[in-house]
Motif scaffolding. Structure first.
Motif, PDB file in Angstrom:
ATOM      1  N   LEU A 112       1.052  -1.400  -0.011  1.00 23.30           N
ATOM      2  CA  LEU A 112       0.107   0.038  -0.068  1.00 23.30           C
ATOM      3  C   LEU A 112       0.908   1.332  -0.016  1.00 23.30           C
ATOM      4  CD1 LEU A 112      -2.861  -0.982   2.433  1.00 23.30           C
ATOM      5  CD2 LEU A 112      -2.952  -0.755  -0.140  1.00 23.30           C
ATOM      6  N   GLU A 113       2.075   1.304   0.890  1.00 22.35           N
ATOM      7  CA  GLU A 113       2.984   2.335   0.717  1.00 22.35           C
ATOM      8  C   GLU A 113       3.520   2.784  -0.591  1.00 22.35           C
ATOM      9  OE1 GLU A 113       5.517   1.230   3.769  1.00 22.35           O
ATOM     10  OE2 GLU A 113       4.218   2.031   5.387  1.00 22.35           O
ATOM     11  N   THR A 114       3.861   1.613  -1.309  1.00 19.00           N
ATOM     12  CA  THR A 114       4.293   1.623  -2.626  1.00 19.00           C
ATOM     13  C   THR A 114       3.495   2.336  -3.490  1.00 19.00           C
ATOM     14  OG1 THR A 114       6.040  -0.332  -2.099  1.00 19.00           O
ATOM     15  CG2 THR A 114       5.516   0.387  -4.382  1.00 19.00           C
ATOM     16  N   LEU A 115       1.936   1.746  -3.676  1.00 21.22           N
ATOM     17  CA  LEU A 115       1.197   2.144  -4.319  1.00 21.22           C
ATOM     18  C   LEU A 115       0.790   3.569  -4.261  1.00 21.22           C
ATOM     19  CD1 LEU A 115      -1.089   1.727  -6.502  1.00 21.22           C
ATOM     20  CD2 LEU A 115      -2.487   0.785  -4.440  1.00 21.22           C
ATOM     21  N   ARG A 116       1.018   3.998  -2.911  1.00 25.04           N
ATOM     22  CA  ARG A 116       0.579   5.419  -2.700  1.00 25.04           C
ATOM     23  C   ARG A 116       1.702   6.244  -3.183  1.00 25.04           C
ATOM     24  NH1 ARG A 116       1.550   6.583   3.440  1.00 25.04           N
ATOM     25  NH2 ARG A 116       3.568   6.166   2.672  1.00 25.04           N
ATOM     26  N   ASP A 117       2.971   5.865  -2.954  1.00 27.43           N
ATOM     27  CA  ASP A 117       4.090   6.660  -3.569  1.00 27.43           C
ATOM     28  C   ASP A 117       4.096   6.756  -5.042  1.00 27.43           C
ATOM     29  OD1 ASP A 117       4.942   6.857  -0.973  1.00 27.43           O
ATOM     30  OD2 ASP A 117       6.503   5.577  -1.065  1.00 27.43           O
ATOM     31  N   ARG A 118       3.541   5.550  -5.885  1.00 27.32           N
ATOM     32  CA  ARG A 118       3.324   5.543  -6.994  1.00 27.32           C
ATOM     33  C   ARG A 118       2.475   6.517  -7.737  1.00 27.32           C
ATOM     34  NH1 ARG A 118       1.922   0.054  -9.121  1.00 27.32           N
ATOM     35  NH2 ARG A 118       2.901  -0.395  -6.963  1.00 27.32           N
ATOM     36  N   LYS A 121       3.546  10.017  -7.728  1.00 28.35           N
ATOM     37  CA  LYS A 121       4.477  10.572  -8.885  1.00 28.35           C
ATOM     38  C   LYS A 121       4.036  10.300 -10.377  1.00 28.35           C
ATOM     39  CE  LYS A 121       8.240   9.179  -5.655  1.00 28.35           C
ATOM     40  NZ  LYS A 121       9.405   8.026  -5.523  1.00 28.35           N
ATOM     41  N   ASP A 122       3.104   9.291 -10.318  1.00 30.14           N
ATOM     42  CA  ASP A 122       2.621   9.048 -11.862  1.00 30.14           C
ATOM     43  C   ASP A 122       1.092   9.190 -11.829  1.00 30.14           C
ATOM     44  OD1 ASP A 122       2.574   7.886 -14.433  1.00 30.14           O
ATOM     45  OD2 ASP A 122       2.850   5.964 -13.732  1.00 30.14           O
ATOM     46  N   ASP A 123       0.644   9.752 -12.856  1.00 30.62           N
ATOM     47  CA  ASP A 123      -0.782   9.758 -13.099  1.00 30.62           C
ATOM     48  C   ASP A 123      -1.278   8.436 -13.764  1.00 30.62           C
ATOM     49  OD1 ASP A 123      -1.018  12.617 -12.412  1.00 30.62           O
ATOM     50  OD2 ASP A 123      -0.585  13.288 -14.412  1.00 30.62           O
ATOM     51  N   GLY A 124      -0.616   7.477 -14.433  1.00 31.29           N
ATOM     52  CA  GLY A 124      -1.011   6.525 -15.068  1.00 31.29           C
ATOM     53  C   GLY A 124      -1.230   5.446 -13.837  1.00 31.29           C
ATOM     54  N   ALA A 125      -0.684   5.635 -12.812  1.00 31.78           N
ATOM     55  CA  ALA A 125      -0.943   4.554 -11.509  1.00 31.78           C
ATOM     56  C   ALA A 125      -2.400   4.695 -11.539  1.00 31.78           C
ATOM     57  CB  ALA A 125       0.054   4.972 -10.350  1.00 31.78           C
ATOM     58  N   LEU A 126      -3.122   5.871 -11.198  1.00 33.06           N
ATOM     59  CA  LEU A 126      -4.532   6.042 -11.031  1.00 33.06           C
ATOM     60  C   LEU A 126      -5.449   5.084 -11.971  1.00 33.06           C
ATOM     61  CD1 LEU A 126      -6.595   6.968  -8.985  1.00 33.06           C
ATOM     62  CD2 LEU A 126      -6.578   9.078 -10.664  1.00 33.06           C
ATOM     63  N   THR A 127      -4.904   5.321 -13.268  1.00 28.05           N
ATOM     64  CA  THR A 127      -5.818   4.365 -14.179  1.00 28.05           C
ATOM     65  C   THR A 127      -5.598   2.905 -13.703  1.00 28.05           C
ATOM     66  OG1 THR A 127      -5.175   6.280 -15.910  1.00 28.05           O
ATOM     67  CG2 THR A 127      -5.963   4.175 -16.842  1.00 28.05           C
ATOM     68  N   HIS A 140     -12.647  11.363  -5.243  1.00 29.68           N
ATOM     69  CA  HIS A 140     -12.080  11.584  -3.849  1.00 29.68           C
ATOM     70  C   HIS A 140     -10.517  11.295  -3.713  1.00 29.68           C
ATOM     71  CE1 HIS A 140     -11.626  11.332   0.545  1.00 29.68           C
ATOM     72  NE2 HIS A 140     -11.016  10.278   0.197  1.00 29.68           N
ATOM     73  N   LEU A 141     -10.157  10.257  -4.523  1.00 28.65           N
ATOM     74  CA  LEU A 141      -8.772   9.802  -4.865  1.00 28.65           C
ATOM     75  C   LEU A 141      -8.248  10.773  -5.371  1.00 28.65           C
ATOM     76  CD1 LEU A 141      -9.283   5.930  -5.857  1.00 28.65           C
ATOM     77  CD2 LEU A 141      -8.344   7.002  -3.775  1.00 28.65           C
ATOM     78  N   ARG A 142      -8.689  11.489  -6.566  1.00 22.24           N
ATOM     79  CA  ARG A 142      -7.890  12.483  -7.264  1.00 22.24           C
ATOM     80  C   ARG A 142      -7.889  13.832  -6.418  1.00 22.24           C
ATOM     81  NH1 ARG A 142     -11.073  12.029 -12.861  1.00 22.24           N
ATOM     82  NH2 ARG A 142      -9.614  10.537 -13.914  1.00 22.24           N
ATOM     83  N   SER A 143      -8.733  14.125  -5.503  1.00 21.36           N
ATOM     84  CA  SER A 143      -8.415  15.033  -4.715  1.00 21.36           C
ATOM     85  C   SER A 143      -7.478  14.936  -3.703  1.00 21.36           C
ATOM     86  CB  SER A 143      -9.736  15.529  -3.971  1.00 21.36           C
ATOM     87  OG  SER A 143      -9.613  16.387  -2.885  1.00 21.36           O
ATOM     88  N   LEU A 144      -7.449  13.821  -2.990  1.00 19.16           N
ATOM     89  CA  LEU A 144      -6.275  13.096  -2.108  1.00 19.16           C
ATOM     90  C   LEU A 144      -4.996  13.106  -2.983  1.00 19.16           C
ATOM     91  CD1 LEU A 144      -8.200  10.146  -0.496  1.00 19.16           C
ATOM     92  CD2 LEU A 144      -7.626  12.653   0.662  1.00 19.16           C
ATOM     93  N   ILE A 145      -4.789  12.670  -4.051  1.00 14.83           N
ATOM     94  CA  ILE A 145      -3.519  12.880  -4.764  1.00 14.83           C
ATOM     95  C   ILE A 145      -2.741  14.130  -5.005  1.00 14.83           C
ATOM     96  CG2 ILE A 145      -2.578  12.401  -7.101  1.00 14.83           C
ATOM     97  CD1 ILE A 145      -4.304   9.708  -7.097  1.00 14.83           C
ATOM     98  N   ARG A 146      -3.763  14.891  -5.509  1.00 16.74           N
ATOM     99  CA  ARG A 146      -3.648  16.339  -5.821  1.00 16.74           C
ATOM    100  C   ARG A 146      -3.303  17.232  -4.529  1.00 16.74           C
ATOM    101  NH1 ARG A 146      -7.884  17.506  -8.176  1.00 16.74           N
ATOM    102  NH2 ARG A 146      -9.041  18.045  -6.408  1.00 16.74           N
ATOM    103  N   GLU A 147      -3.678  16.819  -3.487  1.00 14.29           N
ATOM    104  CA  GLU A 147      -3.297  17.500  -2.179  1.00 14.29           C
ATOM    105  C   GLU A 147      -2.259  16.845  -1.460  1.00 14.29           C
ATOM    106  OE1 GLU A 147      -4.684  20.296  -0.943  1.00 14.29           O
ATOM    107  OE2 GLU A 147      -5.831  20.550  -2.466  1.00 14.29           O
TER     108      GLU A 147
END
Length: 191
Positions: A112-118, A121-127, A140-147
């Motif tokens: 989970l920590e590795t996924l969070r870091d990805r 750093k990388d927009d493709g990881a959300l896809t 919600h995920l996009r908001s958390l990533i942006r912040e």
């Protein structure tokens, strides 16, 4: 030809194993004493979760209530003596799990920590994440990533001694953990 069974230890051949050495027995007893000391430090709730005999449980509880230093020492030794008949391997396994968590839990946390870091750093990881978890709240995920990205940028500009901000960084981790937990629950209910 008949073989006679030796009657005294002096008649035993040299290559016959006759049990553990005195040193090994002493090491085993000291290990049980140390395990007993660990049990004395546990809360009553945790003690109830262990496979302890009633006699051992009461001896541990008495040690926990003992205030005299010498009395406590004697009671802990008594607990160590009672540990000889306890299921020490099961108790050690449970204590290790409480201290360190299970290996599976640790591996899950690292993933989970590795996924969070990805994701930070990388927009493709959300896809990729949304393909695996289509039920996820995208906004919600996009908001958390942006912040979270804003926090990372702000933290890089901090001076020594200033506390880094990690509110959204942690919130993103919790959101990922919730996604995984909901998937685990869904798979458990369908099984």
């Amino acid at each position: 030809m008949t073989h006679e069974i030796p009657q005294s230890p002096d008649e035993l051949p040299d290559n016959v194993y006759d049990g553990p050495s005195k040193s090994q027995v002493k090491r085993d007893m000291l290990a049980l004493l140390d395990l007993g000391k660990e049990l004395v430090d546990l809360s009553p709730e945790r003690l109830k979760q262990l496979p302890l005999s009633e006699r051992l449980y009461e001896a541990i509880r008495l040690a926990q209530r003992t205030t005299s230093r010498e009395g406590l020492r004697r009671q802990v030794h008594y607990v160590g003596k009672l540990m000889r008949d306890a299921q020490s391997d099961e108790i050690r396994t449970q204590l290790d799990t409480w201290k360190n968590g299970s290996r599976e839990q640790t591996q899950t946390m690292h993933r989970l920590e590795t996924l969070r870091d990805r994701l930070l750093k990388d927009d493709g990881a959300l896809t990729t994440l949304l393909e695996k978890y289509p039920q996820a709240d995208v906004q919600h995920l996009r908001s958390l990533i942006r912040e979270g990205r804003k926090e990372v940028t702000a933290n890089q500009a901090l001076r020594p001694g200033q506390e880094p901000q990690r509110k959204h960084y942690r919130a993103l981790f919790q959101a990922l953990k919730s996604l995984q937990d909901s998937e685990t629950q869904d798979s458990d209910t369908t099984a």
